[in-house]
Design an enzyme around this catalytic site. Sequence first.
Site, PDB file in Angstrom:
ATOM      1  N   ARG A  48       0.826  -1.200   0.000  1.00 54.29           N
ATOM      2  CA  ARG A  48       0.000   0.000   0.000  1.00 54.29           C
ATOM      3  C   ARG A  48       0.866   1.259   0.000  1.00 54.29           C
ATOM      4  O   ARG A  48       2.062   1.215   0.252  1.00 54.29           O
ATOM      5  CB  ARG A  48      -0.904   0.008   1.239  1.00 54.29           C
ATOM      6  CG  ARG A  48      -2.006  -1.015   1.222  1.00 54.29           C
ATOM      7  CD  ARG A  48      -2.722  -1.120   2.571  1.00 54.29           C
ATOM      8  NE  ARG A  48      -1.894  -1.781   3.582  1.00 54.29           N
ATOM      9  CZ  ARG A  48      -2.285  -2.014   4.822  1.00 54.29           C
ATOM     10  NH1 ARG A  48      -3.494  -1.609   5.219  1.00 54.29           N
ATOM     11  NH2 ARG A  48      -1.482  -2.630   5.683  1.00 54.29           N
ATOM     12  N   LYS A  79       1.986   1.600   7.482  1.00 58.24           N
ATOM     13  CA  LYS A  79       2.324   0.719   8.601  1.00 58.24           C
ATOM     14  C   LYS A  79       3.335   1.373   9.530  1.00 58.24           C
ATOM     15  O   LYS A  79       3.997   2.350   9.186  1.00 58.24           O
ATOM     16  CB  LYS A  79       2.876  -0.613   8.086  1.00 58.24           C
ATOM     17  CG  LYS A  79       1.830  -1.473   7.396  1.00 58.24           C
ATOM     18  CD  LYS A  79       0.651  -1.801   8.306  1.00 58.24           C
ATOM     19  CE  LYS A  79       1.013  -2.746   9.423  1.00 58.24           C
ATOM     20  NZ  LYS A  79      -0.147  -3.048  10.307  1.00 58.24           N
ATOM     21  N   TYR A 100      -0.518   3.858  10.977  1.00 61.58           N
ATOM     22  CA  TYR A 100      -0.928   2.823  11.929  1.00 61.58           C
ATOM     23  C   TYR A 100       0.291   2.481  12.782  1.00 61.58           C
ATOM     24  O   TYR A 100       1.349   2.121  12.249  1.00 61.58           O
ATOM     25  CB  TYR A 100      -1.386   1.556  11.198  1.00 61.58           C
ATOM     26  CG  TYR A 100      -2.722   1.659  10.509  1.00 61.58           C
ATOM     27  CD1 TYR A 100      -3.890   1.898  11.234  1.00 61.58           C
ATOM     28  CD2 TYR A 100      -2.829   1.494   9.137  1.00 61.58           C
ATOM     29  CE1 TYR A 100      -5.115   1.983  10.597  1.00 61.58           C
ATOM     30  CE2 TYR A 100      -4.056   1.575   8.487  1.00 61.58           C
ATOM     31  CZ  TYR A 100      -5.200   1.826   9.232  1.00 61.58           C
ATOM     32  OH  TYR A 100      -6.411   1.902   8.597  1.00 61.58           O
ATOM     33  N   HIS A 147      -0.149   0.714  16.277  1.00 60.17           N
ATOM     34  CA  HIS A 147      -0.454  -0.481  17.074  1.00 60.17           C
ATOM     35  C   HIS A 147       0.619  -0.694  18.145  1.00 60.17           C
ATOM     36  O   HIS A 147       1.211  -1.767  18.278  1.00 60.17           O
ATOM     37  CB  HIS A 147      -0.554  -1.718  16.174  1.00 60.17           C
ATOM     38  CG  HIS A 147      -1.670  -1.634  15.172  1.00 60.17           C
ATOM     39  ND1 HIS A 147      -3.001  -1.697  15.532  1.00 60.17           N
ATOM     40  CD2 HIS A 147      -1.653  -1.484  13.822  1.00 60.17           C
ATOM     41  CE1 HIS A 147      -3.761  -1.592  14.442  1.00 60.17           C
ATOM     42  NE2 HIS A 147      -2.979  -1.450  13.414  1.00 60.17           N
ATOM     43  N   GLU A 204      -5.196   4.209  14.171  1.00 55.78           N
ATOM     44  CA  GLU A 204      -6.125   3.261  14.803  1.00 55.78           C
ATOM     45  C   GLU A 204      -6.773   3.782  16.086  1.00 55.78           C
ATOM     46  O   GLU A 204      -7.701   3.150  16.603  1.00 55.78           O
ATOM     47  CB  GLU A 204      -5.432   1.921  15.085  1.00 55.78           C
ATOM     48  CG  GLU A 204      -4.418   1.915  16.217  1.00 55.78           C
ATOM     49  CD  GLU A 204      -3.030   2.356  15.797  1.00 55.78           C
ATOM     50  OE1 GLU A 204      -2.100   2.235  16.616  1.00 55.78           O
ATOM     51  OE2 GLU A 204      -2.858   2.819  14.639  1.00 55.78           O
ATOM     52  N   VAL A 216      -7.112 -11.974  13.022  1.00 52.83           N
ATOM     53  CA  VAL A 216      -7.019 -10.610  12.505  1.00 52.83           C
ATOM     54  C   VAL A 216      -6.551  -9.649  13.590  1.00 52.83           C
ATOM     55  O   VAL A 216      -6.032  -8.573  13.309  1.00 52.83           O
ATOM     56  CB  VAL A 216      -8.380 -10.173  11.924  1.00 52.83           C
ATOM     57  CG1 VAL A 216      -8.290  -8.782  11.305  1.00 52.83           C
ATOM     58  CG2 VAL A 216      -8.862 -11.174  10.868  1.00 52.83           C
ATOM     59  N   ALA A 217      -6.693 -10.040  14.848  1.00 54.36           N
ATOM     60  CA  ALA A 217      -6.281  -9.196  15.978  1.00 54.36           C
ATOM     61  C   ALA A 217      -4.772  -9.209  16.211  1.00 54.36           C
ATOM     62  O   ALA A 217      -4.295  -8.641  17.191  1.00 54.36           O
ATOM     63  CB  ALA A 217      -6.999  -9.644  17.253  1.00 54.36           C
ATOM     64  N   ASP A 264      -2.410  -7.557  15.001  1.00 63.45           N
ATOM     65  CA  ASP A 264      -1.820  -6.224  15.123  1.00 63.45           C
ATOM     66  C   ASP A 264      -1.811  -5.729  16.565  1.00 63.45           C
ATOM     67  O   ASP A 264      -0.978  -4.909  16.943  1.00 63.45           O
ATOM     68  CB  ASP A 264      -2.599  -5.220  14.273  1.00 63.45           C
ATOM     69  CG  ASP A 264      -2.093  -5.157  12.834  1.00 63.45           C
ATOM     70  OD1 ASP A 264      -0.921  -5.457  12.617  1.00 63.45           O
ATOM     71  OD2 ASP A 264      -2.889  -4.820  11.944  1.00 63.45           O
TER      72      ASP A 264
END
Length: 364
Positions: free
Chosen positions: A15, A75, A94, A96, A118, A267-268, A270
């Site tokens: 991305r 990211k 992001y 995290h 986020e 999916v969690a 991150d």
Amino acid sequence: MIVGLPKEIKNNESRVALTPAGVMELIRNNHMVYVQKNAGSHSGYDDEEYLNVGAVILPDIYEVYEKSDMIVKVKEPIELEYDLIKEGQIVFTYFHFASSEKLTRAMINNKSICIAYETVEDINGNLPLLTPMSEVAGRMAVQQGAKYLEKPAKGKGVLLGGVPGVPPGRVLVLGGGVVGIQAAKMAAGLGAIVTILDVNMDRLRHINDVMPHHVITEFSNEYNIRKHIKTHDLIIGGVLIKGAKAPKLITRDMLKDMHPGTVIVDVAVDQGGCVETTRPTTHEEPVYIIDDIVHYCVANMPGAVPYTSTKALTNVTLPFVIEIANKGWERACEENNSLSKGLNIVKGKVVYDEIIETFDLVSS
């Protein structure tokens, strides 16, 4: 303001944080944009498109960081980037943080301004900059889970939709938020039987109202989780606690209760993952097996579909990028409460409570 757009260097992250259209808007607001060479190529944008709207192309990541007041990324910075970030430099991406103390310490040490996509939160408690990527990841979770259920991938050999005379597969979704709803939509669309667990009864009522009859809602607790993991083929972890580590809903001992070849898509990941045996993987090596259970724990799932993901992400981030550039981060955060909640670390001080609690950083 000088805005820098580096090429993402996380494994298989394709991305880009600004499209040429976004760069044009910044330049129309009298800002300068430095774009690293080939930053948008994997998302379908070549350097010429950025040049045509007024950007300056720089040959490497070092120059982009060196010359920019604000870095806009997708990211979290990886180790190579830690020392490139300057004191007082704004980094909007992001992060995290709760999943990585090393990253947290590095951003404290470089005294940058860390604004995390986020944790930007609207008046209703929604996370507008996380939502589109959660939508992508939720849909991809079923797509990938279906693939890894195939026997050559060490899965159970189950076709989620079944065929006439053979029952469909069963999908267990932990969490009825954005990820969970999108995963349930995809799984139900394939014809699978879907069970969604959540602790929010209002959310379960909503899901029950809008989903087809083969999507079943149930309250989330350890008893129900232990019951359902024995009978479901694909388990999708979609639990989110804003800015904090995800709770471990599936522990190591539970794996023995699953049928060999069961697939877990966490999916969690991150935010540390909601499965005890979760560890981050990459698109290059997306899965590993523990106790005959296939784990898919790619930490940047939407990076595999950059054409879709980049457009979905920049649709929601660009207004905030422009606001920060126009007003500076301090005034922008003072005037926009949603954006202020994105502030995680400011000039060496952690200002987001969940991160402070996660790493016991009260003194910082």
